[in-house]
Design an enzyme around this catalytic site. Structure first.
Site, PDB file in Angstrom:
ATOM      1  N   ASP A  25     -22.334  15.860  49.881  1.00 26.04           N
ATOM      2  CA  ASP A  25     -23.215  15.161  48.927  1.00 26.04           C
ATOM      3  C   ASP A  25     -22.457  14.228  47.993  1.00 26.04           C
ATOM      4  O   ASP A  25     -23.034  13.659  47.068  1.00 26.04           O
ATOM      5  CB  ASP A  25     -24.014  16.179  48.105  1.00 26.04           C
ATOM      6  CG  ASP A  25     -23.113  17.091  47.290  1.00 26.04           C
ATOM      7  OD1 ASP A  25     -21.870  16.935  47.367  1.00 26.04           O
ATOM      8  OD2 ASP A  25     -23.638  17.960  46.570  1.00 26.04           O
ATOM      9  N   GLY A  26     -21.157  14.077  48.205  1.00 22.83           N
ATOM     10  CA  GLY A  26     -20.375  13.143  47.395  1.00 22.83           C
ATOM     11  C   GLY A  26     -19.644  13.794  46.232  1.00 22.83           C
ATOM     12  O   GLY A  26     -18.805  13.162  45.574  1.00 22.83           O
ATOM     13  N   GLU A  27     -19.948  15.076  45.959  1.00 25.51           N
ATOM     14  CA  GLU A  27     -19.217  15.744  44.874  1.00 25.51           C
ATOM     15  C   GLU A  27     -17.749  15.900  45.266  1.00 25.51           C
ATOM     16  O   GLU A  27     -17.410  15.960  46.451  1.00 25.51           O
ATOM     17  CB  GLU A  27     -19.848  17.113  44.583  1.00 25.51           C
ATOM     18  CG  GLU A  27     -21.206  16.989  43.924  1.00 25.51           C
ATOM     19  CD  GLU A  27     -21.863  18.341  43.658  1.00 25.51           C
ATOM     20  OE1 GLU A  27     -21.278  19.386  44.027  1.00 25.51           O
ATOM     21  OE2 GLU A  27     -22.977  18.332  43.105  1.00 25.51           O
TER      22      GLU A  27
ATOM     23  N   LYS B 102     -10.356 -18.525  21.820  1.00 21.07           N
ATOM     24  CA  LYS B 102     -11.594 -18.298  22.581  1.00 21.07           C
ATOM     25  C   LYS B 102     -12.698 -18.008  21.575  1.00 21.07           C
ATOM     26  O   LYS B 102     -12.667 -16.980  20.899  1.00 21.07           O
ATOM     27  CB  LYS B 102     -11.334 -17.100  23.494  1.00 21.07           C
ATOM     28  CG  LYS B 102     -12.401 -16.700  24.420  1.00 21.07           C
ATOM     29  CD  LYS B 102     -11.819 -15.750  25.465  1.00 21.07           C
ATOM     30  CE  LYS B 102     -12.225 -14.316  25.319  1.00 21.07           C
ATOM     31  NZ  LYS B 102     -11.705 -13.414  26.328  1.00 21.07           N
TER      32      LYS B 102
ATOM     33  N   ARG C 250     -16.683 -17.350  20.692  1.00 22.34           N
ATOM     34  CA  ARG C 250     -18.007 -17.047  21.245  1.00 22.34           C
ATOM     35  C   ARG C 250     -19.054 -17.832  20.466  1.00 22.34           C
ATOM     36  O   ARG C 250     -19.195 -17.673  19.254  1.00 22.34           O
ATOM     37  CB  ARG C 250     -18.280 -15.536  21.170  1.00 22.34           C
ATOM     38  CG  ARG C 250     -19.548 -15.135  21.879  1.00 22.34           C
ATOM     39  CD  ARG C 250     -19.583 -13.654  22.213  1.00 22.34           C
ATOM     40  NE  ARG C 250     -18.688 -13.273  23.294  1.00 22.34           N
ATOM     41  CZ  ARG C 250     -18.906 -13.510  24.575  1.00 22.34           C
ATOM     42  NH1 ARG C 250     -20.002 -14.137  24.964  1.00 22.34           N
ATOM     43  NH2 ARG C 250     -18.044 -13.121  25.485  1.00 22.34           N
TER      44      ARG C 250
ATOM     45  N   ASP D 251      -1.166 -11.134  29.380  1.00 23.58           N
ATOM     46  CA  ASP D 251      -2.363 -10.373  29.007  1.00 23.58           C
ATOM     47  C   ASP D 251      -2.168  -8.922  29.416  1.00 23.58           C
ATOM     48  O   ASP D 251      -1.293  -8.606  30.230  1.00 23.58           O
ATOM     49  CB  ASP D 251      -3.600 -10.960  29.719  1.00 23.58           C
ATOM     50  CG  ASP D 251      -4.880 -10.729  28.920  1.00 23.58           C
ATOM     51  OD1 ASP D 251      -4.856  -9.961  27.936  1.00 23.58           O
ATOM     52  OD2 ASP D 251      -5.909 -11.332  29.281  1.00 23.58           O
TER      53      ASP D 251
HETATM   54  C1  R5P Z   1      -9.726  -8.998  26.955  1.00 19.90           C
HETATM   55  O1  R5P Z   1      -9.748  -8.667  25.780  1.00 19.90           O
HETATM   56  C2  R5P Z   1      -8.663  -8.526  27.883  1.00 19.90           C
HETATM   57  O2  R5P Z   1      -7.409  -8.506  27.265  1.00 19.90           O
HETATM   58  C3  R5P Z   1      -8.597  -9.383  29.135  1.00 19.90           C
HETATM   59  O3  R5P Z   1      -8.306 -10.702  28.763  1.00 19.90           O
HETATM   60  C4  R5P Z   1      -9.908  -9.375  29.855  1.00 19.90           C
HETATM   61  O4  R5P Z   1     -10.476  -8.108  29.845  1.00 19.90           O
HETATM   62  C5  R5P Z   1      -9.713  -9.835  31.278  1.00 19.90           C
HETATM   63  O5  R5P Z   1     -10.947  -9.764  31.942  1.00 19.90           O
HETATM   64  P1  R5P Z   1     -11.338 -10.840  33.033  1.00 19.90           P
HETATM   65  O6  R5P Z   1     -10.201 -10.932  33.989  1.00 19.90           O
HETATM   66  O7  R5P Z   1     -12.591 -10.291  33.650  1.00 19.90           O
HETATM   67  O8  R5P Z   1     -11.598 -12.125  32.317  1.00 19.90           O
END
Ligand code: R5P
Length: 314
Positions: free
Chosen positions: A39-41, A194, A196, A220
């Site tokens: 069942d996937g468990e 960036k 919003r 990142d």
């Molecule tokens: C955002 O705060 C993270 O540090 C990454 O920049 C982000 O989560 C990357 O997500 P994606 O590749 O979907 O843009």
């Protein structure tokens, strides 16, 4: 309680990394099966004696995150009921980390709930790398050893021999990390601003700092869809960078992220193996392993030696 034997155990999230850690420590992985019932468990069985052992469960909570998380919880529960001396959850990539605060009404704080679940299942410690936000450590009421992938990734950047490097944070949240890389490389820092504008619109057009004519290294914590990184590469190029390289600790790579990154105009891309990548990586991609880093930390934890003394800060 004696904890004179290290045991490394893994679920299905990243057995290759667990094996490399075992090799670095000179031990074989604990014999266990983590399968599925019809069942996937999730069905867990450990075959080795764990009584009194110092158990390290290597399991990034990478996609499919819910499966890998429940495997981790059940492995912890199995070890506790088998009288293991201590369990450390080794979570090289901590999923659900991006939901770490209530930034609007009627949403969960997922990173906190997951931390509660890991503690409740029996973890005595957590060992992790580049949490999305360092303060997630405080969501656990147990010790958290938070490592940085910088020593692993910085080699790549140094090998490029950048003449006039600038480290670029793809958003404000990445500034501290970018500064740490910049200090090690003697580079300047820039930030992609960036903004919003509305719920579904982001303005990417500004950079704080100077990238013109420089060798830009965008760093990142993770790449998921690749959207953030592709935009960061574009804007850095448009602002006149001479070369653009990309680095990220966690190669979560969902959907067509690899394809997007391969065609985004970056001169090179480096990631680590905190998360398994299940597709061949194009030529310009490089992956560096965190296995040795984790093995050194596991060894230090087992011997009750300082972990922070071993590693550079980010
Ligand atoms: C955002 O705060 C993270 O540090 C990454 O920049 C982000 O989560 C990357 O997500 P994606 O590749 O979907 O843009």
């Amino acid at each position: 309680m004696t904890r004179d034997r290290i045991v490394v155990l893994t679920g299905n999230a990243h057995p290759a990394l667990a094996r490399s850690i075992g090799e670095a420590l000179g031990i074989e992985l604990c014999k266990a099966t983590v399968g599925r019932f019809p069942d996937g468990e999730i069905d867990v069985k450990i075959y080795d004696d764990l009584r009194g052992c110092d158990v390290f469960i290597v399991q990034p909570t990478s996609p499919p995150v819910n499966d890998h998380l429940v495997e981790l919880l059940l492995l912890l529960d199995t070890c506790r009921r088998a009288s293991a001396g201590r369990m450390t959850a080794v979570i090289p990539y901590y999923g659900y980390a991006r939901k770490d605060r209530k930034d609007e009404g009627r949403v969960p704080i997922s990173a906190k709930l997951i931390a509660n679940m890991i503690c409740t299942a029996g973890a005595a410690r957590v060992l992790t790398i580049d949490l999305h936000a360092a303060q997630i450590q405080g969501f656990f009421d147990i010790p958290v050893d938070h490592l940085y992938a910088k020593p692993v990734l910085i080699d790549y950047f140094q090998s490029l021999g950048p003449r006039d490097p600038v480290i670029v944070a793809p958003d404000m949240g990445g500034l501290k990390r970018a500064r740490a890389y910049a200090e090690s490389l003697g580079a300047q820092v820039a930030i992609v601003d960036k903004r919003r504008i509305s719920a579904d619109k982001v303005d990417w057009e500004h950079i704080i700092g100077d990238v013109e004519g420089k060798d830009a290294l965008i760093i990142d914590d993770m790449i998921a869809t690749g959207g953030s990184m592709v935009q960061a590469v574009r804007i850095v190029r448009e602002h006149g960078a001479r070369s653009v390289y990309v680095g990220a600790t966690h190669a979560v790579f969902c959907g067509d992220a690899v394809h997007k990154l391969a065609h985004c105009g970056a001169d090179g891309i480096v990631v680590t193996d905190t998360v398994p990548v299940h597709e061949p990586l194009p030529e310009r991609f490089q992956s560096r392993s965190v296995a040795a880093l984790l093995a050194r930390a596991i060894s230090a934890i087992h011997r009750s030696e300082s972990v922070s003394a071993l590693f550079e800060k980010a």
